[in-house]
Scaffold this active site. Sequence first.
Site, PDB file in Angstrom:
ATOM      1  N   LYS A  45      43.310   4.698 -55.777  1.00 54.61           N
ATOM      2  CA  LYS A  45      44.241   3.830 -55.048  1.00 54.61           C
ATOM      3  C   LYS A  45      44.607   2.720 -56.038  1.00 54.61           C
ATOM      4  CE  LYS A  45      46.018   1.857 -51.186  1.00 54.61           C
ATOM      5  NZ  LYS A  45      46.794   2.381 -50.059  1.00 54.61           N
ATOM      6  N   GLY A 121      49.385   5.909 -52.598  1.00 54.83           N
ATOM      7  CA  GLY A 121      50.277   4.776 -52.801  1.00 54.83           C
ATOM      8  C   GLY A 121      49.952   3.640 -51.845  1.00 54.83           C
ATOM      9  N   ALA A 122      50.817   2.638 -51.815  1.00 57.05           N
ATOM     10  CA  ALA A 122      50.672   1.528 -50.874  1.00 57.05           C
ATOM     11  C   ALA A 122      51.956   1.506 -50.058  1.00 57.05           C
ATOM     12  CB  ALA A 122      50.489   0.223 -51.628  1.00 57.05           C
TER      13      ALA A 122
HETATM   14  N1  ATP Z   1      44.906  12.015 -37.893  1.00 62.68           N
HETATM   15  C1  ATP Z   1      44.395  10.869 -37.475  1.00 62.68           C
HETATM   16  N2  ATP Z   1      43.416  10.839 -36.547  1.00 62.68           N
HETATM   17  C2  ATP Z   1      42.887   9.663 -36.114  1.00 62.68           C
HETATM   18  N3  ATP Z   1      43.228   8.469 -36.597  1.00 62.68           N
HETATM   19  C3  ATP Z   1      44.188   8.430 -37.543  1.00 62.68           C
HETATM   20  C4  ATP Z   1      44.815   9.611 -38.024  1.00 62.68           C
HETATM   21  N4  ATP Z   1      45.723   9.265 -38.963  1.00 62.68           N
HETATM   22  C5  ATP Z   1      45.667   7.930 -39.045  1.00 62.68           C
HETATM   23  N5  ATP Z   1      44.752   7.411 -38.200  1.00 62.68           N
HETATM   24  C6  ATP Z   1      44.401   5.999 -38.033  1.00 62.68           C
HETATM   25  O1  ATP Z   1      45.603   5.240 -38.087  1.00 62.68           O
HETATM   26  C7  ATP Z   1      45.462   4.114 -38.937  1.00 62.68           C
HETATM   27  C8  ATP Z   1      46.430   4.220 -40.111  1.00 62.68           C
HETATM   28  O2  ATP Z   1      46.094   5.356 -40.913  1.00 62.68           O
HETATM   29  P1  ATP Z   1      45.908   5.255 -42.469  1.00 62.68           P
HETATM   30  O3  ATP Z   1      45.104   4.038 -42.806  1.00 62.68           O
HETATM   31  O4  ATP Z   1      45.412   6.554 -42.976  1.00 62.68           O
HETATM   32  O5  ATP Z   1      47.438   4.995 -42.899  1.00 62.68           O
HETATM   33  P2  ATP Z   1      47.993   4.674 -44.362  1.00 62.68           P
HETATM   34  O6  ATP Z   1      49.314   5.331 -44.444  1.00 62.68           O
HETATM   35  O7  ATP Z   1      46.970   5.039 -45.346  1.00 62.68           O
HETATM   36  O8  ATP Z   1      48.190   3.090 -44.327  1.00 62.68           O
HETATM   37  P3  ATP Z   1      48.318   2.067 -45.596  1.00 62.68           P
HETATM   38  O9  ATP Z   1      49.782   1.910 -45.852  1.00 62.68           O
HETATM   39  O10 ATP Z   1      47.684   0.809 -45.054  1.00 62.68           O
HETATM   40  O11 ATP Z   1      47.571   2.643 -46.751  1.00 62.68           O
HETATM   41  C9  ATP Z   1      43.995   4.077 -39.362  1.00 62.68           C
HETATM   42  O12 ATP Z   1      43.272   3.262 -38.488  1.00 62.68           O
HETATM   43  C10 ATP Z   1      43.541   5.524 -39.223  1.00 62.68           C
HETATM   44  O13 ATP Z   1      42.183   5.653 -38.975  1.00 62.68           O
HETATM   45 MG    MG Z   2      46.014   3.855 -46.705  1.00 59.56          MG
END
Ligand code: ATP
Ligand code: MG
Length: 246
Positions: A45, A121-122
């Site tokens: 990351k 990515g972010a």
């Molecule tokens: N398939 C899933 N099942 C259960 N919870 C999920 C699922 N996908 C995402 N979440 C929950 O939704 C939230 C956002 O997901 P995640 O952190 O993976 O997104 P991200 O795209 O990585 O965000 P960021 O831009 O902050 O990196 C988290 O709390 C995660 O646990």
């Molecule tokens: Mg994330």
Amino acid sequence: MNKDNEEPMRGLFITGTDTGVGKTMVTAAIAAALRADGCQAGVWKPVQSGAGLGSGETDAERLLQLTGIKEQPDTVAPYTFEAPLAPMLAARLAGVTLTLQELIAAGKPLIERYDALLIEGAGGVAVPLNDDALIVDLIAELQIPALIVARSGLGTINHTILTAAFLSQHRIPILGVILNDCDDQDIQNDPSVVTNAELIEQYSGLPVLGRFPFLPAEVHTDLFIHTARKSIQLAPIKKALKIVPR
Ligand SMILES: Nc1ncnc2c1ncn2[C@@H]1O[C@H](COP(=O)(O)OP(=O)(O)OP(=O)(O)O)[C@@H](O)[C@H]1O
Ligand SMILES: [Mg+2]
């Protein structure tokens, strides 16, 4: 980006249509499944913001916890900023100006240590890193393909096509799209989910490589790997990462 100036880096950049769409979940799921298949896959990351290391809430810590990879969180995420802002602003608050060269140089130990890297990515592709560069410029500099994580529900066709168009404008190869069920309730009440994948394929020309289901918060590693194998097409991912099938 070369491992030893000859061999191209084996990496896949996991971007998303937005923040919170499930990039961390999907990145971890792919890494865990590849590792279960015997590949030395790692996670990276390059920059994260919104929480501090040690909180257990940063993406680096979540990636390590979900995959079981034994690595220091600050090696996985060399640049962590606590402010809940885009990386450029969070870094600026901490008195840091991010450069693409420094971001990439900080990933060198991981590039050297793993056979293949899943790089999260972010936010999305047009998130600022500094005054001149967006996330898309970091992907271009790394010279690796991108995988788009998108929500399964309403709005995803528009967001996915826009994300793909921006990546293509920067000549970044796109491996495909993975839809993610971020929220169980929303998905159950959303009739668009049954047609979103085929419409994304039709209008973007990209393959949808899977739909990742909603999982309980404390998911067991075995179930996590099983879910990844069942819901994500790993063969094109392995091919892109030049992982030889066993
Ligand atoms: N398939 C899933 N099942 C259960 N919870 C999920 C699922 N996908 C995402 N979440 C929950 O939704 C939230 C956002 O997901 P995640 O952190 O993976 O997104 P991200 O795209 O990585 O965000 P960021 O831009 O902050 O990196 C988290 O709390 C995660 O646990
Ligand atoms: Mg994330």
